[in-house]
Scaffold this active site. Sequence first.
Site, short mmCIF file in Angstrom:
data_model
loop_
_atom_site.label_atom_id
_atom_site.label_comp_id
_atom_site.label_asym_id
_atom_site.label_seq_id
_atom_site.Cartn_x
_atom_site.Cartn_y
_atom_site.Cartn_z
N TYR A 1 0.88 -1.17 0.00
CA TYR A 1 0.00 0.00 0.00
C TYR A 1 0.91 1.22 0.00
CZ TYR A 1 -3.92 3.04 1.50
OH TYR A 1 -4.89 4.00 1.59
N SER A 2 0.92 1.98 -1.10
CA SER A 2 1.74 3.20 -1.19
C SER A 2 3.22 2.86 -0.98
CB SER A 2 1.24 4.24 -0.18
OG SER A 2 1.92 5.46 -0.30
N LEU A 3 3.86 3.46 0.02
CA LEU A 3 5.28 3.17 0.27
C LEU A 3 5.51 1.67 0.47
CD1 LEU A 3 8.01 4.83 0.84
CD2 LEU A 3 7.56 4.25 3.23
N HIS B 1 0.42 11.02 -3.66
CA HIS B 1 -0.77 10.58 -4.38
C HIS B 1 -1.63 11.75 -4.88
CE1 HIS B 1 0.45 6.73 -2.85
NE2 HIS B 1 0.31 7.15 -1.60
#
Length: 321
Positions: A98-100, A201
């Site tokens: 998730y993201s990073l 984002h």
Amino acid sequence: MMNKPVIFMFSGQGSQYYQMGKELYENNAQFRYWMDHCNEIVSPLIQTSLVDVLYGKEGKSKPFDRLLYSNPALLCIEYCQVKVLKELGIQPDFLLGYSLGELTASVISGSVSLEDGIQLVVDIAKLAEQRTQSAAMLAIMESKAIMAKSPDLFEQCWCTGTNFQENFVVCGLPHVIQNLQGCLNNINIISQVLPVKYGFHTELIDPIEEEFKQVVKKIKFSSASVPIISASRNEVIKELKEDYLWEVIRFPVNFEQTVDKILEKGDYVFIDSGPSGTLATFVKYMLPSNSGSVSFQMINQFGRDLNAIEKLKTSLLENVI
């Protein structure tokens, strides 16, 4: 072996806190060995000991929001937790970031070396701190449909993450998020400011795009030994390309859609290898009542790490052939 495919999950910015993994660091030789190894790589890049930053005098309740420290801390904590899982004999069939956390997944998969991964997350932090304006993120416990129903409330915000049916994240300038939270309080909608001070984002990080891509060009990519399920692309990735890493930090995360797509293919064991257990919680909210899938966390900020690991081991035994 597991009777269902195993997915290791890695959370991103917002899930970090001071003292995360401290009990493991003090009592688990595998975790400590690898954390010290990571610390040797990180410390020259941030001009201080990451272990000292993490396990110093700051308590869990103080926001851990200095990106230069929290970015590598998340990668290292998640990397070391995977070492603990593998020592327990638990191997992943897929990696979900998730993201990073997608950058952590790229390291765990073998696509990016640990050294390059740490260098990259430190470079991202330095670029964001130097080249982008401050922002704020707010997790909102409500359907994302409220953004369409009340457009005036969200006029200067971006949706950066859809977590499950009644949980999403927005980003905006600090005063905008502060005003939004006040308005949400007035209509009894629960929200929480996340310890994230930059506009990942969203277009707020566009000023670092060219420099980021120059940094990525220095990375030597290898084939993934474990497939990565990308929550930014909502697809399985076996070969990393340069643009993918920019997409990971630039475009919104649709965790809900990604997990729903996974669940259409069968039953899985989801293990949250992040520090807070948030992704395991998200998955639990998404699992149909008749699902054969299960979702577990390793550690969180509320319990004891060693007890959490023992509970995970016991729970997993129920899913062994």
